[in-house]
Write a protein that holds these residues in place. Structure first.
Motif, PDB file in Angstrom:
ATOM      1  N   MET A   1     -43.133 -36.335 -10.155  1.00 37.82           N
ATOM      2  CA  MET A   1     -42.191 -35.198 -10.225  1.00 37.82           C
ATOM      3  C   MET A   1     -42.702 -34.020  -9.385  1.00 37.82           C
ATOM      4  N   VAL A   2     -41.774 -33.200  -8.914  1.00 35.01           N
ATOM      5  CA  VAL A   2     -42.153 -32.097  -8.033  1.00 35.01           C
ATOM      6  C   VAL A   2     -41.749 -30.753  -8.647  1.00 35.01           C
ATOM      7  N   PRO A   3     -42.714 -30.033  -9.203  1.00 37.51           N
ATOM      8  CA  PRO A   3     -42.375 -28.696  -9.727  1.00 37.51           C
ATOM      9  C   PRO A   3     -42.303 -27.705  -8.552  1.00 37.51           C
ATOM     10  N   TYR A   4     -41.100 -27.196  -8.298  1.00 38.25           N
ATOM     11  CA  TYR A   4     -40.847 -26.356  -7.124  1.00 38.25           C
ATOM     12  C   TYR A   4     -40.834 -24.886  -7.548  1.00 38.25           C
ATOM     13  N   ILE A   5     -41.715 -24.092  -6.935  1.00 33.24           N
ATOM     14  CA  ILE A   5     -41.831 -22.696  -7.395  1.00 33.24           C
ATOM     15  C   ILE A   5     -41.778 -21.678  -6.252  1.00 33.24           C
TER      16      ILE A   5
ATOM     17  N   THR B   1     -45.739 -14.795  -6.648  1.00 36.46           N
ATOM     18  CA  THR B   1     -46.455 -15.882  -5.981  1.00 36.46           C
ATOM     19  C   THR B   1     -47.773 -16.146  -6.704  1.00 36.46           C
ATOM     20  N   VAL B   2     -48.222 -17.369  -6.572  1.00 37.87           N
ATOM     21  CA  VAL B   2     -49.528 -17.748  -7.109  1.00 37.87           C
ATOM     22  C   VAL B   2     -50.260 -18.448  -5.963  1.00 37.87           C
ATOM     23  N   ASP B   3     -51.604 -18.482  -6.022  1.00 33.44           N
ATOM     24  CA  ASP B   3     -52.280 -19.025  -4.842  1.00 33.44           C
ATOM     25  C   ASP B   3     -52.125 -20.539  -4.760  1.00 33.44           C
ATOM     26  N   GLN B   4     -52.028 -21.000  -3.506  1.00 34.94           N
ATOM     27  CA  GLN B   4     -51.692 -22.394  -3.217  1.00 34.94           C
ATOM     28  C   GLN B   4     -52.734 -23.362  -3.786  1.00 34.94           C
ATOM     29  N   GLN B   5     -53.985 -22.933  -3.793  1.00 32.20           N
ATOM     30  CA  GLN B   5     -55.027 -23.811  -4.315  1.00 32.20           C
ATOM     31  C   GLN B   5     -54.806 -24.092  -5.812  1.00 32.20           C
TER      32      GLN B   5
ATOM     33  N   PHE C   1     -51.959 -26.373 -11.236  1.00 37.45           N
ATOM     34  CA  PHE C   1     -50.595 -26.303 -11.788  1.00 37.45           C
ATOM     35  C   PHE C   1     -49.878 -27.652 -11.757  1.00 37.45           C
ATOM     36  N   ILE C   2     -49.741 -28.221 -10.556  1.00 37.02           N
ATOM     37  CA  ILE C   2     -48.950 -29.455 -10.447  1.00 37.02           C
ATOM     38  C   ILE C   2     -49.579 -30.594 -11.269  1.00 37.02           C
ATOM     39  N   PRO C   3     -50.893 -30.836 -11.144  1.00 37.37           N
ATOM     40  CA  PRO C   3     -51.473 -31.895 -11.993  1.00 37.37           C
ATOM     41  C   PRO C   3     -51.311 -31.623 -13.496  1.00 37.37           C
ATOM     42  N   THR C   4     -51.407 -30.366 -13.904  1.00 33.67           N
ATOM     43  CA  THR C   4     -51.268 -30.056 -15.338  1.00 33.67           C
ATOM     44  C   THR C   4     -49.866 -30.411 -15.837  1.00 33.67           C
ATOM     45  N   VAL C   5     -48.850 -30.028 -15.061  1.00 33.69           N
ATOM     46  CA  VAL C   5     -47.474 -30.325 -15.474  1.00 33.69           C
ATOM     47  C   VAL C   5     -47.248 -31.838 -15.452  1.00 33.69           C
ATOM     48  N   GLN C   6     -47.738 -32.478 -14.386  1.00 28.48           N
ATOM     49  CA  GLN C   6     -47.512 -33.927 -14.264  1.00 28.48           C
ATOM     50  C   GLN C   6     -48.228 -34.709 -15.369  1.00 28.48           C
ATOM     51  N   GLN C   7     -49.396 -34.224 -15.795  1.00 34.38           N
ATOM     52  CA  GLN C   7     -50.198 -34.986 -16.761  1.00 34.38           C
ATOM     53  C   GLN C   7     -50.093 -34.456 -18.194  1.00 34.38           C
ATOM     54  N   ARG C   8     -49.197 -33.516 -18.428  1.00 33.93           N
ATOM     55  CA  ARG C   8     -49.130 -32.888 -19.749  1.00 33.93           C
ATOM     56  C   ARG C   8     -48.822 -33.902 -20.853  1.00 33.93           C
TER      57      ARG C   8
ATOM     58  N   GLN D   1     -46.798 -22.861 -18.002  1.00 34.30           N
ATOM     59  CA  GLN D   1     -48.020 -22.740 -17.194  1.00 34.30           C
ATOM     60  C   GLN D   1     -47.964 -21.504 -16.298  1.00 34.30           C
ATOM     61  N   LEU D   2     -46.787 -21.267 -15.717  1.00 33.64           N
ATOM     62  CA  LEU D   2     -46.631 -20.145 -14.781  1.00 33.64           C
ATOM     63  C   LEU D   2     -46.675 -18.808 -15.522  1.00 33.64           C
ATOM     64  N   ALA D   3     -46.040 -18.763 -16.681  1.00 35.09           N
ATOM     65  CA  ALA D   3     -46.056 -17.527 -17.470  1.00 35.09           C
ATOM     66  C   ALA D   3     -47.484 -17.189 -17.880  1.00 35.09           C
ATOM     67  N   ASP D   4     -48.210 -18.216 -18.269  1.00 37.11           N
ATOM     68  CA  ASP D   4     -49.596 -18.038 -18.695  1.00 37.11           C
ATOM     69  C   ASP D   4     -50.438 -17.513 -17.531  1.00 37.11           C
ATOM     70  N   LYS D   5     -50.236 -18.099 -16.368  1.00 38.49           N
ATOM     71  CA  LYS D   5     -51.004 -17.701 -15.190  1.00 38.49           C
ATOM     72  C   LYS D   5     -50.698 -16.245 -14.795  1.00 38.49           C
ATOM     73  N   LEU D   6     -49.416 -15.879 -14.888  1.00 37.39           N
ATOM     74  CA  LEU D   6     -49.002 -14.548 -14.422  1.00 37.39           C
ATOM     75  C   LEU D   6     -49.081 -13.493 -15.519  1.00 37.39           C
TER      76      LEU D   6
END
Ligand code: NAI
Length: 324
Positions: A191-195, A206-210, A216-223, A166-171
């Motif tokens: 789970m807590v994805p820490y970045i 960095t990516v924006d907090q919103q 990001f977090i819901p996508t990883v949690q619900q993948r 997800q992060l690679a895609d975003k960046l």
């Protein structure tokens, strides 16, 4: 070639087994110089299907496979085993409460723990994949008297890999450019994805907090749920891939300047109650992992950590009778 090692895979007749076994057999997990003897374990009703898997392994004529033990007998299944990927578990049925799932799987992992303690190689490395994997691993490790507790781990590498994508895609970079991210906590939607320390191409990124909180977090949690919706089956190839990655990294180590995620017995780091099987950022060297210390935890992340800690404490209470 080195002398062969024994690799046990439970749930070997299942979906994850079908994608995992062939890659382990090909040498992808332990390298091209490491022959393997495969110990494929499943329940009695699955032996016919497992026999089909065995025929297919034979028909691959893998140069590294030096033997196959296919069995529903755990005493035979775990005999002298060096690596165990515990995939087999009772799935959550319709209307089943999480508590019932914990109890049913508790029985399975209590039994498996006894067999591993009594029959496996003393250097065995174990990764629990079958859910609820953190607490299953806690129950399993509780049965172990003669093997170091740190050899018992659970898998959050799939969540880690999902976050990395997800992060690679975003960046707009390649997944391998993303470093210094980790999953804390339970392999569950808490789970807590820490970045906060993430780098991309070796520069702080960095990516924006919103986006982090809302996407990001819901996508990883619900993948996992998304994949079930799309495939009508739960993720299997990516789960098998992550289980292999977990063991490969545990054996070969993490890259300099990076860390990975493994659910391991807590030593109290980051305020996590001792003994919980909790996913931490870890570095690995010479087959030993260590928790990355001193990462700054913002109030935002502390709130998330508190939730996943509470969930695992509650799971431990629910299986308390199995931990005596
Ligand atoms: P599946 O239902 O296709 O296969 C499971 C296999 O395990 C079946 O062949 C079953 O007979 C066997 N089994 C059940 N109890 C067993 C026991 N006591 N001993 C040996 N074998 C046993 O399921 P699938 O898709 O392969 O998933 C397996 C597990 O992995 C599930 O619990 C699933 O929730 C979990 N999983 C975990 C992930 C993670 O990230 N930690 C990701 C994806 C799945």
């Amino acid at each position: 070639l080195k002398p062969p090692v024994r690799v046990a895979i439970t749930g070997a007749a299942g979906q994850i087994g079908y994608s995992l076994i062939f890659r382990v057999a090909s040498g992808e997990m332990l390298g091209p110089n490491q022959p393997v003897i495969l110990h494929l374990i499943d329940l009695p009703f699955a032996m016919t299907a497992l026999n089909g898997v065995v025929m297919e392994i034979q028909d691959c004529a893998f140069p590294l496979v030096q033997g196959i033990v296919a069995t529903d007998n755990q005493q035979v299944g775990f005999k002298d085993v060096n690596y165990a990927l515990l995939v087999g578990a009772k799935p959550r049925g319709p209307g089943m409460e999480r508590g019932d799932l914990l109890k049913d799987n508790g029985k399975i992992f209590t039994e498996t723990g006894k067999y591993i303690n009594d029959h496996a190689s003393r250097d065995i490395k174990v990764v629990v994949v079958g859910n609820p994997c953190n607490t299953n691993c806690l129950i399993l490790a509780n049965q172990i008297k003669d093997i170091p507790k740190e050899n018992f781990t659970a898998m959050t590498r799939l969540d880690h890999n999902r976050a990395q994508h997800q992060l690679a895609d975003k960046l707009g970079v390649h997944t391998s450019d993303i470093r210094k991210i980790a999953i804390f906590g339970n392999h569950s939607p808490t789970m807590v994805p820490y970045i906060d320390q993430m780098t991309a191409k070796n520069h702080k990124a960095t990516v924006d907090q919103q986006w982090v909180t809302q996407t990001f977090i819901p996508t990883v949690q619900q993948r996992g749920a998304e994949i079930i919706k799309a495939r009508k089956l739960s993720s299997a190839a990516s789960a098998g891939n992550a289980a292999m990655n977990h063991i490969t990294t545990w054996v070969n180590g993490t890259a300099e300047g990076d860390y990975t995620s493994m659910a391991i017995p807590s030593d109290g780091s980051y305020g996590v109650p001792k003994g919980l099987i909790f996913s931490f950022p870890v570095t690995v060297k010479n087959g030993k992992y260590s928790i990355v210390q001193g990462l700054p935890i913002s109030p935002f992340y502390q709130g998330l950590l508190d939730k996943t800690i509470k969930e695992l404490v509650d799971e431990r209470i629910a299986v308390d009778h199995l931990l005596k």
